[in-house]
Design a protein around this motif. Structure first.
Motif, PDB file in Angstrom:
ATOM      1  N   UNK A  20       4.857 -10.229   3.879  1.00 58.47           N
ATOM      2  CA  UNK A  20       3.917  -9.409   4.650  1.00 58.47           C
ATOM      3  C   UNK A  20       4.541  -8.054   4.964  1.00 58.47           C
ATOM      4  N   UNK A  21       5.836  -8.052   5.202  1.00 58.02           N
ATOM      5  CA  UNK A  21       6.528  -6.792   5.441  1.00 58.02           C
ATOM      6  C   UNK A  21       6.446  -5.853   4.259  1.00 58.02           C
ATOM      7  N   UNK A  22       6.440  -6.414   3.043  1.00 57.39           N
ATOM      8  CA  UNK A  22       6.297  -5.572   1.850  1.00 57.39           C
ATOM      9  C   UNK A  22       4.947  -4.863   1.843  1.00 57.39           C
ATOM     10  N   UNK A  23       3.938  -5.524   2.384  1.00 56.42           N
ATOM     11  CA  UNK A  23       2.602  -4.913   2.466  1.00 56.42           C
ATOM     12  C   UNK A  23       2.692  -3.612   3.260  1.00 56.42           C
TER      13      UNK A  23
ATOM     14  N   UNK B   9       0.425  -0.863  12.329  1.00 55.38           N
ATOM     15  CA  UNK B   9       0.313  -2.082  11.537  1.00 55.38           C
ATOM     16  C   UNK B   9       1.640  -2.809  11.698  1.00 55.38           C
ATOM     17  N   UNK B  10       1.591  -4.069  12.140  1.00 54.48           N
ATOM     18  CA  UNK B  10       2.813  -4.829  12.390  1.00 54.48           C
ATOM     19  C   UNK B  10       2.735  -6.222  11.792  1.00 54.48           C
ATOM     20  N   UNK B  11       3.905  -6.769  11.495  1.00 48.66           N
ATOM     21  CA  UNK B  11       4.039  -8.180  11.144  1.00 48.66           C
ATOM     22  C   UNK B  11       4.598  -8.860  12.380  1.00 48.66           C
TER      23      UNK B  11
ATOM     24  N   UNK C 182       5.581 -15.852   3.639  1.00 52.48           N
ATOM     25  CA  UNK C 182       6.796 -15.485   4.370  1.00 52.48           C
ATOM     26  C   UNK C 182       6.641 -14.111   5.020  1.00 52.48           C
ATOM     27  N   UNK C 183       7.171 -13.950   6.233  1.00 55.30           N
ATOM     28  CA  UNK C 183       7.076 -12.646   6.903  1.00 55.30           C
ATOM     29  C   UNK C 183       7.625 -11.510   6.048  1.00 55.30           C
ATOM     30  N   UNK C 184       8.634 -11.792   5.225  1.00 62.79           N
ATOM     31  CA  UNK C 184       9.202 -10.749   4.356  1.00 62.79           C
ATOM     32  C   UNK C 184       8.152 -10.235   3.381  1.00 62.79           C
TER      33      UNK C 184
ATOM     34  N   UNK D 103       9.541  -3.445   6.709  1.00 59.17           N
ATOM     35  CA  UNK D 103       9.216  -4.862   6.712  1.00 59.17           C
ATOM     36  C   UNK D 103       8.644  -5.394   7.997  1.00 59.17           C
ATOM     37  N   UNK D 104       8.425  -4.517   8.977  1.00 62.27           N
ATOM     38  CA  UNK D 104       7.948  -5.004  10.265  1.00 62.27           C
ATOM     39  C   UNK D 104       6.849  -4.166  10.915  1.00 62.27           C
ATOM     40  N   UNK D 105       6.982  -2.825  10.884  1.00 62.67           N
ATOM     41  CA  UNK D 105       6.055  -2.007  11.681  1.00 62.67           C
ATOM     42  C   UNK D 105       5.953  -0.591  11.133  1.00 62.67           C
ATOM     43  N   UNK D 106       4.713  -0.067  11.131  1.00 60.29           N
ATOM     44  CA  UNK D 106       4.440   1.325  10.799  1.00 60.29           C
ATOM     45  C   UNK D 106       3.488   1.839  11.868  1.00 60.29           C
TER      46      UNK D 106
END
Length: 162
Positions: free
Chosen positions: A16-19, A85-87, A12-14, A66-69
């Motif tokens: 990956x956002x935790x990463x 780094x993005x989801x 789930x994208x959520x 949860x989306x972008x840094x």
């Protein structure tokens, strides 16, 4: 110079956002340590926070939990530009973790990037993507990333001396 590395991760994208959210937390991060120098930021993943890894220094310019840094390089590194780094939703709408660098090389980085830094960077990001996939899914859909002979030679040559 532009360098993009991506990995479709069946999670789930959520997740990956935790990463992204945990990347600077030493206790939970998927950052590939101890193989690579730690990623350190003086104020975590918040805009204005500064830090980096090894000799590459940067400042956080954007953080969307949860989306972008996103980061801007400090110019003394020889990179005039940014990385993030993005989801995203990639192929066929599948969640994808993407690392992008876009910068102009200056000074000694004009020769360091094509000869060494690019290859070391790509190996580090592939290790990071392996760790992210393992954390998000519990398995890898392919063989783990393997360092090329050139990367292994560079790491040996650049190793800290005792």
């Amino acid at each position: 110079m532009k360098n993009v590395q991506r990995r479709v991760i069946p999670a789930p994208p959520e997740r990956l956002g935790q990463v992204i959210d945990e990347i600077t937390d030493p206790g939970r991060s998927v950052w590939p340590r101890p193989a690579w120098p730690d990623l350190r930021l003086d104020n975590g993943p918040t805009p204005g926070s500064s830090g980096g890894h090894s000799t590459i220094r940067y400042t956080v310019t954007a953080y969307e939990p949860g989306r972008r840094l996103a980061f801007a390089f400090n110019q003394e590194t020889g990179l005039d530009g940014w990385h993030e780094l993005t989801v995203t939703t990639g192929e066929n709408g599948r969640p994808t973790l993407v690392h992008t660098i876009e910068a102009r090389t200056t000074g000694p980085m004009r020769w360091r990037w094509p000869l060494a830094v690019r290859w070391l960077h790509e190996a580090l990001v592939q290790d990071l993507l392996d760790n992210a996939e393992l954390a998000a899914t519990g398995t890898l859909a392919h063989r783990p990333a393997r360092w090329s002979p050139w990367v292994r030679l560079l790491r040996w040559w650049l190793r800290p001396t005792r």
